[in-house]
Scaffold this active site. Sequence first.
Site, PDB file in Angstrom:
ATOM      1  N   ARG A 123      -7.136  -8.395  42.976  1.00 26.18           N
ATOM      2  CA  ARG A 123      -6.332  -9.333  43.234  1.00 26.18           C
ATOM      3  C   ARG A 123      -5.346  -8.815  41.481  1.00 26.18           C
ATOM      4  NH1 ARG A 123      -5.481  -8.568  47.445  1.00 26.18           N
ATOM      5  NH2 ARG A 123      -6.095 -11.217  49.452  1.00 26.18           N
ATOM      6  N   GLU A 124      -4.405  -8.594  41.477  1.00 30.26           N
ATOM      7  CA  GLU A 124      -3.462  -8.554  39.381  1.00 30.26           C
ATOM      8  C   GLU A 124      -3.027 -10.333  39.916  1.00 30.26           C
ATOM      9  OE1 GLU A 124      -0.774  -5.597  40.423  1.00 30.26           O
ATOM     10  OE2 GLU A 124      -2.164  -4.335  39.952  1.00 30.26           O
ATOM     11  N   GLU A 153      15.848 -28.966  22.953  1.00 30.04           N
ATOM     12  CA  GLU A 153      17.011 -28.267  23.641  1.00 30.04           C
ATOM     13  C   GLU A 153      18.769 -29.122  23.565  1.00 30.04           C
ATOM     14  OE1 GLU A 153      15.284 -25.845  27.431  1.00 30.04           O
ATOM     15  OE2 GLU A 153      14.553 -25.438  26.075  1.00 30.04           O
ATOM     16  N   PRO A 197       3.496 -18.024  43.536  1.00 25.01           N
ATOM     17  CA  PRO A 197       2.063 -18.045  44.004  1.00 25.01           C
ATOM     18  C   PRO A 197       1.407 -16.404  43.919  1.00 25.01           C
ATOM     19  CG  PRO A 197       3.493 -19.274  45.557  1.00 25.01           C
ATOM     20  CD  PRO A 197       4.447 -18.541  44.826  1.00 25.01           C
ATOM     21  N   GLU A 236      12.969 -22.285  16.265  1.00 25.87           N
ATOM     22  CA  GLU A 236      13.445 -21.089  15.233  1.00 25.87           C
ATOM     23  C   GLU A 236      13.974 -19.519  16.244  1.00 25.87           C
ATOM     24  OE1 GLU A 236      11.870 -17.894  12.181  1.00 25.87           O
ATOM     25  OE2 GLU A 236      11.634 -19.816  12.234  1.00 25.87           O
TER      26      GLU A 236
END
Length: 184
Positions: free
Chosen positions: A36-37, A94, A112, A136
Amino acid sequence: MNFKEETVNKNYVYRGKILSLRCDDARLPDGKPCKREIVEHSGGAAVLCVKNGKIALVKQFRYAYGEELYEIPAGKLNAGEDPRQAAARELEEETGLFAAEMEPLLVLYPSPGYTDEKIYIYLAENAEERAQRLDEGEFLSAEFFPAERVEDMIFCGEIRDAKTVAAVLKYRLSRERGGKGGNL
């Protein structure tokens, strides 16, 4: 049937400031081994800010896609940070907007299949204006759009950001069903 997979060994391939990558040894429900990655991510927080029937959006260049995107204000969670505080921080940084109150709207699992990232999305209504305080290296513009225009932007594909689409949908459904927000 039990669908749970068991982690046998976590194997880190890369550890970075924003994410880590693992290639785990795991076991399927039938006992067979598998790989599983996983992309580990600390998560994010975002705010759907609505004022006088308008929604605050930011427009910024997203390097991974090579294009400018419209999104609700959002940012990465710092280690151990409360998602509500992170959402309030990102909204003010923001957009220059301060929301005295924010309520949970939803938790989004953006992909997921390979990441553990969770995005905590809050609803803020009637925020007050303050000064924008960009980090920044952060370049973006913030603007209010009528809610109907934002829905049109989603429908025509001008807005493709998953957290923004999900937040606007949840907000609209909540209003249609007589409720506010949701639970995180």
